[in-house]
Design a protein around this motif. Structure first.
Motif, short mmCIF file in Angstrom:
data_model
loop_
_atom_site.label_atom_id
_atom_site.label_comp_id
_atom_site.label_asym_id
_atom_site.label_seq_id
_atom_site.Cartn_x
_atom_site.Cartn_y
_atom_site.Cartn_z
N ALA A 22 0.84 -1.20 0.00
CA ALA A 22 0.00 0.00 0.00
C ALA A 22 0.87 1.25 0.00
N GLY A 23 1.94 1.26 0.76
CA GLY A 23 2.85 2.40 0.79
C GLY A 23 3.52 2.62 -0.56
N LEU A 24 3.94 1.54 -1.21
CA LEU A 24 4.56 1.66 -2.53
C LEU A 24 3.56 2.21 -3.55
N LEU A 25 2.33 1.72 -3.48
CA LEU A 25 1.31 2.23 -4.40
C LEU A 25 1.05 3.71 -4.15
N LEU A 26 1.03 4.11 -2.89
CA LEU A 26 0.79 5.51 -2.57
C LEU A 26 1.95 6.39 -3.05
N VAL A 27 3.18 5.92 -2.88
CA VAL A 27 4.34 6.68 -3.35
C VAL A 27 4.33 6.77 -4.87
N PRO A 31 2.79 11.09 -7.79
CA PRO A 31 3.17 12.03 -8.87
C PRO A 31 2.12 12.16 -9.97
N PHE A 32 1.23 11.19 -10.10
CA PHE A 32 0.27 11.20 -11.20
C PHE A 32 -1.03 11.94 -10.88
N VAL A 33 -1.18 12.39 -9.66
CA VAL A 33 -2.37 13.15 -9.29
C VAL A 33 -1.99 14.62 -9.28
N GLY A 48 -3.62 14.94 0.84
CA GLY A 48 -4.15 15.30 -0.47
C GLY A 48 -3.12 15.90 -1.38
N SER A 49 -2.04 16.42 -0.85
CA SER A 49 -1.02 17.03 -1.68
C SER A 49 -0.04 15.98 -2.18
N PHE A 50 0.74 16.37 -3.19
CA PHE A 50 1.75 15.48 -3.77
C PHE A 50 2.75 15.01 -2.71
N GLY A 51 3.33 15.94 -1.99
CA GLY A 51 4.32 15.61 -0.96
C GLY A 51 3.71 14.82 0.18
N GLY A 52 2.47 15.13 0.51
CA GLY A 52 1.80 14.41 1.60
C GLY A 52 1.58 12.95 1.26
N ARG A 53 1.17 12.68 0.02
CA ARG A 53 0.98 11.29 -0.40
C ARG A 53 2.30 10.53 -0.38
N ALA A 54 3.34 11.15 -0.89
CA ALA A 54 4.64 10.49 -0.91
C ALA A 54 5.14 10.24 0.51
N ILE A 59 5.96 6.43 5.10
CA ILE A 59 5.62 6.02 6.48
C ILE A 59 4.99 4.62 6.47
N LEU A 60 4.11 4.35 5.51
CA LEU A 60 3.51 3.01 5.43
C LEU A 60 4.56 1.95 5.12
#
Length: 155
Positions: A22-27, A31-33, A48-54, A59-60
């Motif tokens: 899940a963490g890898l998918l989120l990272v 960039p694509f959102v 919700g932000s790019f940096g926040g998702r990464a 963290i996951l």
């Protein structure tokens, strides 16, 4: 000592693996959102932000790695609890698997060694060969030769 992993440890290991995925998918997804109208709202608005998702993905990944370590090695074996006897019991199945792999590798190497010729015989220096040099043409001849194999002169 336990000979098998408990169901709880197996579940913890696989849960950790899922959290890492899940963490890898989120990272990778971050960039694509490019446009998100609701970014920054709600209790987890920073995700919700790019940096926040990464950041959330990283963290996951860390949490998942910790869960996998605890699932594989147990609480004491992974260093969460400092109890040597409990650590030995927790690590027994994990170490047995590693030792089994090592034993299999050694057996494979021994089988391959048995199929090869004796290396000691191959390593022995070759026998000394005595030769006679012809005075006429300087050709090398075997020691029991009476005449040169090149020019026919008497040795």
């Amino acid at each position: 000592m336990a000979r098998e992993f408990s169901k709880g440890r197996k579940a913890t290991y696989y849960l950790g693996l899922l959290v890492i995925i899940a963490g890898l998918l989120l990272v990778c997804w971050a960039p694509f959102v490019f446009v998100d109208r609701d970014a920054g709202t709600g209790p987890f608005g920073f995700l919700g932000s790019f940096g926040g998702r990464a950041f959330g993905g990283v963290i996951l990944i860390v949490i998942g790695g910790f869960l996998r370590s605890v699932g594989a090695r147990g609480l004491a074996g992974s260093g969460v609890l400092l109890d040597a006897e409990k650590a030995r019991a927790d690590l027994e199945p994990y170490a047995r698997i590693g030792g089994g792999l090592l034993r299999d590798g050694l057996e494979h190497a021994q089988l391959n060694e048995a199929k090869t010729p004796d290396t000691a015989a191959e390593a022995a220096p070759p026998e000394k060969i005595i030769v006679i040099r012809c005075r006429e043409c300087r050709n090398l001849n075997e020691e029991n030769s009476n005449f040169c194999s090149e020019c026919g002169a008497e040795l």
